[in-house]
Design an enzyme around this catalytic site. Structure first.
Site, PDB file in Angstrom:
ATOM      1  N   GLU A 359       0.323  81.110  66.683  1.00 43.16           N
ATOM      2  CA  GLU A 359       1.310  82.119  67.059  1.00 43.16           C
ATOM      3  C   GLU A 359       0.630  83.434  67.408  1.00 43.16           C
ATOM      4  O   GLU A 359       1.112  84.191  68.244  1.00 43.16           O
ATOM      5  CB  GLU A 359       2.323  82.324  65.925  1.00 43.16           C
ATOM      6  CG  GLU A 359       3.583  83.057  66.354  1.00 43.16           C
ATOM      7  CD  GLU A 359       4.675  83.020  65.307  1.00 43.16           C
ATOM      8  OE1 GLU A 359       5.718  82.385  65.557  1.00 43.16           O
ATOM      9  OE2 GLU A 359       4.493  83.633  64.235  1.00 43.16           O
ATOM     10  N   HIS A 390      -9.824  58.313  56.252  1.00 44.28           N
ATOM     11  CA  HIS A 390      -9.263  56.988  56.525  1.00 44.28           C
ATOM     12  C   HIS A 390      -8.165  57.064  57.579  1.00 44.28           C
ATOM     13  O   HIS A 390      -7.372  56.126  57.709  1.00 44.28           O
ATOM     14  CB  HIS A 390      -8.726  56.382  55.222  1.00 44.28           C
ATOM     15  CG  HIS A 390      -9.798  56.178  54.202  1.00 44.28           C
ATOM     16  ND1 HIS A 390     -10.524  55.010  54.099  1.00 44.28           N
ATOM     17  CD2 HIS A 390     -10.306  57.019  53.255  1.00 44.28           C
ATOM     18  CE1 HIS A 390     -11.416  55.127  53.123  1.00 44.28           C
ATOM     19  NE2 HIS A 390     -11.307  56.338  52.597  1.00 44.28           N
ATOM     20  N   LYS A 516      15.115  80.477  71.242  1.00 40.24           N
ATOM     21  CA  LYS A 516      16.209  80.872  70.349  1.00 40.24           C
ATOM     22  C   LYS A 516      17.466  81.194  71.153  1.00 40.24           C
ATOM     23  O   LYS A 516      18.577  80.789  70.796  1.00 40.24           O
ATOM     24  CB  LYS A 516      15.798  82.096  69.526  1.00 40.24           C
ATOM     25  CG  LYS A 516      14.654  81.888  68.561  1.00 40.24           C
ATOM     26  CD  LYS A 516      14.354  83.210  67.863  1.00 40.24           C
ATOM     27  CE  LYS A 516      13.147  83.130  66.966  1.00 40.24           C
ATOM     28  NZ  LYS A 516      12.839  84.445  66.345  1.00 40.24           N
TER      29      LYS A 516
END
Length: 551
Positions: A359, A390, A516
């Protein structure tokens, strides 16, 4: 030396950048095996001790000349001047015309830092005093819920910086929770998140912390309103004031929600969300570990702040690590950095760093509004060791992408158990894996070495470990509040250094705003009684219509 007036200059056109470009051409094909052979003491000498952190940066594809050239780049970009301007409270967040004052949040009592004409240090310690009084009352049982019962669980409702930091620090310091108070965290507007976290809780012993600077963040207020309904259904409307507190600066909205503004803890415009865990946003952490341990956490951050502010660039850990990030991103073409804590308690640290770094530096224009001329922003990701070994280490070792890695480990565990045969420590096994991975990444194993072991010729190429994969190793005696603070500040200042060199504003985040706005505009269409008008693009239009048909 550059000054802040030079922020608009293009660093890629500088003499220092050209020198690094030429140097990379000569160094790119050299192997770490060769670099160590020519400089055998680098493993002991290319290390730094910063507070409790022992930082080994010797396993990087960088000679001492490389480091000198990188420091020259930092000077030409004005890193020192920008650093000093931040610590002086100047408005280095230019797009929002704000100071960048997160370093003030961890100033020792009595220390001053002037921001916008006010003593930020005094302001911070007044909020810390109020936080301490409140959490003391919670932890001692003096603060009681509406039924007179003690609070046993605090639920932090926030998102982004109001969630990622507290979640990470709470998990990292779980061993320091010592007053019978547990913490839960709700962030996602997906109702499954809130439902899961409320499951099993007793409303009478639950306190909610609603963390939203403006008290208007969509996800946070949606969750807070739902939590309020849950509480009121059990205890009644009058219980809200004893079971909700706020971290906000909007007294009017906090009061309208039913929270007593005496229980509102504020912070300032000069604190960005991703830099706010050491502000009142950390209230849930203080509630579980206490104000004394929280003070140790802040002191750890301040120790690294002091190092960053005063150490020469050649021996400045955030500067050197940030410069190495530039080296790989802009000269080797690396796109990501793996963060690999060999501590399960730091499982959320990579996610925390994702917001901090991506950000901050995920920008395509410079601070003056002109396009950048080089890649910016590292992609941070990772998992705790040994789980990652793994899962994705195969690509780190034998893949075609160069991915620098940061390994983090501790000399003493927070928990330990004996090995299967009862003769050793599981923590020693964990740490032996850390050391083995950094060694193999750096030095690998050649075809000749593998063939000499009697490996079938057809398998030799499959077993070659190329090595020459760079890494930093960060060690500390133990995972303590101070060490968590030191780790956070170490990465905060790396982000700062990279942003200065790229000439971008690391402290705004305009890229999150349009989504938004679009979400608010589209929300009504999902549930409208009548068919919505066609969208501007056929894909979004078709997706909305599919959703409406299937909801």
């Amino acid at each position: 030396m550059s000054t802040l007036a030079d922020v608009s200059s293009d660093i890629t056109a500088s003499a220092a950048w050209r020198k690094l470009h030429d140097h990379h051409g000569a160094l790119a094909q050299r192997h770490l095996r060769e670099i160590f052979a020519e400089d055998p003491e680098r493993g002991r000498e290319l290390t730094l001790q910063v507070a409790d952190l022992h930082i080994d940066y010797s396993k990087h594809r960088a000679t001492r000349e490389t480091l000198q050239l990188l420091v020259e780049l930092a000077r030409e970009a004005g890193v020192e001047a920008h650093r000093d301007a931040m610590f002086a409270g100047e408005h280095i967040n230019t797009s929002e015309d704000r100071a960048v004052g997160h370093v003030a949040l961890r100033l020792p009592a009595g220390r001053t830092m002037t921001i916008d004409g006010a003593d930020a240090g005094a302001q911070v310690h007044e909020v810390l005093r109020r936080m301490g009084e409140f959490t003391d009352a919670l932890r001692s049982g003096q603060w009681r819920g509406a039924t007179g019962e003690r609070i046993e669980t605090v639920v932090n409702i926030g998102i982004g910086g109001s969630d990622l930091g507290p979640v990470m620090v709470h998990q990292a310091l779980r061993h320091y929770a010592d007053a019978g108070i547990t913490a839960r965290f709700v962030s996602n507007v997906d109702p499954a998140d809130l439902v899961a976290e409320l499951t099993g809780l007793n409303p009478a012993t639950t306190l909610f912390i609603v963390a939203s600077k403006t008290f208007s963040t969509l996800e946070t207020l949606t969750n807070a309103t739902a939590a309020r309904r849950w509480l009121v259904a059990a205890l009644g409307e009058d219980a809200v004031a004893k079971h909700f507190v706020a971290v906000s600066t909007n007294a009017e909205r906090v009061s309208a929600f039913g929270i007593d503004t005496a229980n509102m803890f504020g912070f300032w415009d000069w604190v960005g969300g991703r830099y706010s865990v050491d502000s009142a946003i950390g209230l849930s952490v203080m509630a579980t570990i206490g104000k004394e341990r929280f003070a140790e956490f802040l002191a750890g951050m301040h120790a690294v702040d002091t190092h960053f502010a005063t150490a020469p660039l050649e021996a400045n850990a955030p500067v050197l690590l940030g410069l190495l990030g530039i080296w790989y991103a802009n000269f080797f073409g690396a796109e990501s950095r793996a963060v690999l804590p060999y501590s399960n308690d730091l499982a959320r640290f990579p996610a925390y760093l994702q917001q901090l770094t991506m950000e901050s530096n995920g920008k395509s224009v410079r601070a003056d509004g002109t396009p950048v001329t080089t890649a910016t922003g590292e992609i941070f990701w990772g998992e705790p060791g040994t789980n990652g070994q793994h899962a994705f280490y195969q690509l780190l070792h034998q893949g075609t992408r160069l991915i620098p890695a940061d390994f983090i480990g501790f000399a003493r565990p927070t928990d330990d158990l004996p090995t299967a045969d009862g003769t050793g420590s599981m923590h020693d096994v964990l740490m032996s894996n850390l050391f083995a991975q950094t060694k193999v990444l750096a030095f690998g194993k050649t075809a000749e070495e593998i063939a000499a072991e009697g490996t079938a010729p057809n398998l030799v190429p499959h077993k070659v470990m190329p090595g020459n994969r760079p890494s930093t190793t960060i060690l500390a005696p133990q995972l303590t509040p101070a060490v968590v603070g030191q780790l956070i500040a170490l990465y905060e200042h790396q982000v700062f250094v990279e942003g200065v060199i790229w000439g971008i504003d690391s402290f705004d985040q305009w890229g999150v705003e349009l989504g938004k706005q679009q979400a608010l505009a589209l929300a009504a269409l999902l549930t409208a009684a009548e068919d919505p008008a066609p969208q501007d693009d056929s894909s979004t239009d078709a997706l909305i219509r599919w959703y409406r048909a299937h909801r």
